[in-house]
Design an enzyme around this catalytic site. Structure first.
Site, mmCIF file in Angstrom:
data_model
loop_
_atom_site.group_PDB
_atom_site.id
_atom_site.type_symbol
_atom_site.label_atom_id
_atom_site.label_comp_id
_atom_site.label_asym_id
_atom_site.label_seq_id
_atom_site.Cartn_x
_atom_site.Cartn_y
_atom_site.Cartn_z
ATOM 1 N N SER A 149 0.948 -1.255 -0.036
ATOM 2 C CA SER A 149 0.111 -0.037 0.036
ATOM 3 C C SER A 149 0.923 1.027 -0.038
ATOM 4 C CB SER A 149 -1.048 -0.140 1.306
ATOM 5 O OG SER A 149 -1.478 1.149 1.439
ATOM 6 N N TYR A 162 -1.083 -1.084 10.542
ATOM 7 C CA TYR A 162 -1.354 -1.402 9.087
ATOM 8 C C TYR A 162 -0.318 -0.849 8.330
ATOM 9 C CZ TYR A 162 -3.671 -1.504 4.560
ATOM 10 O OH TYR A 162 -3.787 -1.702 2.929
ATOM 11 N N LYS A 166 2.680 -3.126 5.969
ATOM 12 C CA LYS A 166 2.638 -2.928 4.509
ATOM 13 C C LYS A 166 4.221 -2.585 4.151
ATOM 14 C CE LYS A 166 -1.193 -4.307 3.255
ATOM 15 N NZ LYS A 166 -1.440 -5.209 2.339
HETATM 16 N N1 LIG Z 1 -8.746 -0.666 -1.006
HETATM 17 C C1 LIG Z 1 -7.711 0.202 -0.868
HETATM 18 O O1 LIG Z 1 -7.798 1.503 -0.972
HETATM 19 C C2 LIG Z 1 -6.527 -0.644 -0.793
HETATM 20 C C3 LIG Z 1 -5.333 0.352 -0.602
HETATM 21 C C4 LIG Z 1 -3.949 0.025 -0.537
HETATM 22 C C5 LIG Z 1 -3.648 -1.314 -0.541
HETATM 23 N N2 LIG Z 1 -4.838 -2.303 -0.412
HETATM 24 C C6 LIG Z 1 -4.424 -3.810 -0.203
HETATM 25 O O2 LIG Z 1 -5.024 -4.187 -1.238
HETATM 26 C C7 LIG Z 1 -5.147 -5.643 -0.819
HETATM 27 C C8 LIG Z 1 -6.730 -6.149 -1.099
HETATM 28 O O3 LIG Z 1 -7.653 -5.172 -0.548
HETATM 29 P P1 LIG Z 1 -9.068 -5.019 -1.078
HETATM 30 O O4 LIG Z 1 -9.226 -3.454 -0.754
HETATM 31 O O5 LIG Z 1 -9.279 -5.413 -2.591
HETATM 32 O O6 LIG Z 1 -9.928 -5.783 0.134
HETATM 33 P P2 LIG Z 1 -11.509 -6.522 -0.121
HETATM 34 O O7 LIG Z 1 -12.254 -6.020 -1.170
HETATM 35 O O8 LIG Z 1 -11.946 -6.531 1.446
HETATM 36 O O9 LIG Z 1 -11.130 -8.012 -0.213
HETATM 37 C C9 LIG Z 1 -10.300 -8.747 0.879
HETATM 38 C C10 LIG Z 1 -10.112 -10.087 0.003
HETATM 39 O O10 LIG Z 1 -9.482 -10.689 0.891
HETATM 40 C C11 LIG Z 1 -9.889 -11.975 1.541
HETATM 41 N N3 LIG Z 1 -9.540 -12.138 2.991
HETATM 42 C C12 LIG Z 1 -9.483 -11.481 3.913
HETATM 43 N N4 LIG Z 1 -9.120 -11.892 4.932
HETATM 44 C C13 LIG Z 1 -8.342 -12.957 4.518
HETATM 45 C C14 LIG Z 1 -7.602 -13.906 5.247
HETATM 46 N N5 LIG Z 1 -7.262 -13.823 6.580
HETATM 47 N N6 LIG Z 1 -7.199 -14.996 4.459
HETATM 48 C C15 LIG Z 1 -7.567 -15.090 3.233
HETATM 49 N N7 LIG Z 1 -8.303 -13.986 2.583
HETATM 50 C C16 LIG Z 1 -8.791 -12.944 3.197
HETATM 51 C C17 LIG Z 1 -11.673 -11.444 1.475
HETATM 52 O O11 LIG Z 1 -12.380 -12.370 1.350
HETATM 53 P P3 LIG Z 1 -12.986 -13.168 2.749
HETATM 54 O O12 LIG Z 1 -13.371 -12.305 3.608
HETATM 55 O O13 LIG Z 1 -14.199 -14.095 2.072
HETATM 56 O O14 LIG Z 1 -11.893 -14.183 3.278
HETATM 57 C C18 LIG Z 1 -11.338 -10.650 0.161
HETATM 58 O O15 LIG Z 1 -11.360 -11.782 -0.843
HETATM 59 C C19 LIG Z 1 -4.960 -5.681 0.852
HETATM 60 O O16 LIG Z 1 -3.517 -6.281 0.534
HETATM 61 C C20 LIG Z 1 -5.104 -4.376 0.915
HETATM 62 O O17 LIG Z 1 -4.109 -3.976 2.174
HETATM 63 C C21 LIG Z 1 -6.109 -1.933 -0.347
#
Ligand SMILES: NC(=O)c1ccc[n+]([C@@H]2O[C@H](COP(=O)([O-])OP(=O)(O)OC[C@H]3O[C@@H](n4cnc5c(N)ncnc54)[C@H](OP(=O)(O)O)[C@@H]3O)[C@@H](O)[C@H]2O)c1
Length: 258
Positions: A149, A162, A166
């Site tokens: 991130s 967090y 990261k």
């Molecule tokens: N969204 C943002 O603005 C943003 C910004 C920077 C970085 N990121 C990073 O991008 C990545 C994805 O985030 P996202 O925004 O796409 O999140 P999201 O839409 O909430 O999706 C998260 C995914 O991870 C799964 N998950 C959660 N906990 C888990 C675990 N312990 N084991 C296996 N699977 C798990 C969830 O499914 P289940 O709940 O069914 O397990 C879901 O498929 C993360 O690493 C996050 O830190 C996101």
């Protein structure tokens, strides 16, 4: 020599994407599958990963669903074992799943939260990569892509724990690249900015915060999850064959703003 179009082609390659039942992970999985890879869709719930795998299959893409809570050692082992049983190899690992159970000042968080977030966001990608590494080593090639991130490079506000995880993931990536490069294994890290997913809903549902973000970033908006897939296609494929140990922001310019 292959054309650049052929270099992006992932036909014959097998990819595991953790946390690919929704959000950024799902977009990455879809992109990899559309480029020809066989996909292992993974998240904590079997029904959720089965539903996505069926959706992919109906669209003519090859995918299976294997549930795996990445923080659980036995489930990590089963994920790798079942992938090998089904597809016989692993070429691409995207460590995407992560959690952020706490938003607030550093001094008000407790140790249990620290241990939980470190376990899922840092320890799990390290150990899952270690399980996948022998299979990549055997093939003499492989690409690991860790999803960090902008928080791993620049502290936001009240996301301290967090942010620390990261940052650790970025250093894990650099060490993987350094130690495993001689086996033909590349490792790179992607740092998204604000992306509209369930994970970040508490941020983007706050109008004031979004207004501030949009004013600050050069591209003047947050992103949709499918805008994260392109950079991963480059890093996963032979088009990125000389790219390793790199840190790639996909953040609308967040890191150069202010
Ligand atoms: N969204 C943002 O603005 C943003 C910004 C920077 C970085 N990121 C990073 O991008 C990545 C994805 O985030 P996202 O925004 O796409 O999140 P999201 O839409 O909430 O999706 C998260 C995914 O991870 C799964 N998950 C959660 N906990 C888990 C675990 N312990 N084991 C296996 N699977 C798990 C969830 O499914 P289940 O709940 O069914 O397990 C879901 O498929 C993360 O690493 C996050 O830190 C996101």
């Amino acid at each position: 020599m292959n054309s650049i179009k052929q270099k992006f082609d992932l036909t014959g390659k097998v990819a595991i994407v953790t946390g690919s039942s929704k959000g950024i992970g799902l977009s990455i999985a879809r992109g990899l599958a559309e480029n020809g890879a066989k996909l292992v869709i993974s998240s904590r719930k079997q029904e959720a990963v089965d539903a996505i795998a069926s959706e992919f299959n109906e669209a003519g893409l090859e995918a299976i669903g294997i549930a795996c809570h990445i923080g659980d050692a036995a489930q990590r082992e089963a994920l790798v074992k079942k992938t090998i049983e089904k597809f016989g190899r692993i070429d691409i690992l995207v460590n995407n799943a992560a959690i952020n159970p706490f938003y607030g000042p550093l001094e008000t968080s407790d140790e249990e939260v620290f241990d939980k977030i470190m376990n899922v966001n840092v320890k799990a990608p390290w150990l899952l990569s270690n399980l996948v590494q022998p299979h990549m080593k055997e093939n003499g090639s492989g690409s690991i892509i860790n999803i960090s991130s902008v928080e791993g490079l620049h502290p936001g506000f009240r996301l301290g724990l967090y942010s620390m995880t990261k940052s650790a993931l970025i250093m894990l990536t650099k060490n993987q690249a350094k130690e495993w490069g001689s086996y033909g294994i590349r490792s790179n890290v992607v740092c998204p900015g604000l992306i509209k997913t369930k994970f970040s809903q508490s941020l983007w549902s706050n109008d004031k915060l979004v207004e501030g973000y949009n004013q600050m970033v050069p591209l003047k908006r947050m992103a949709e999850p499918d805008e994260m897939a392109g950079v991963v296609m480059l890093l996963a494929s032979d088009a990125g064959s000389y790219i390793t140990g790199g840190v790639y922001a996909a953040d609308g310019g967040y890191l150069i703003s202010g």
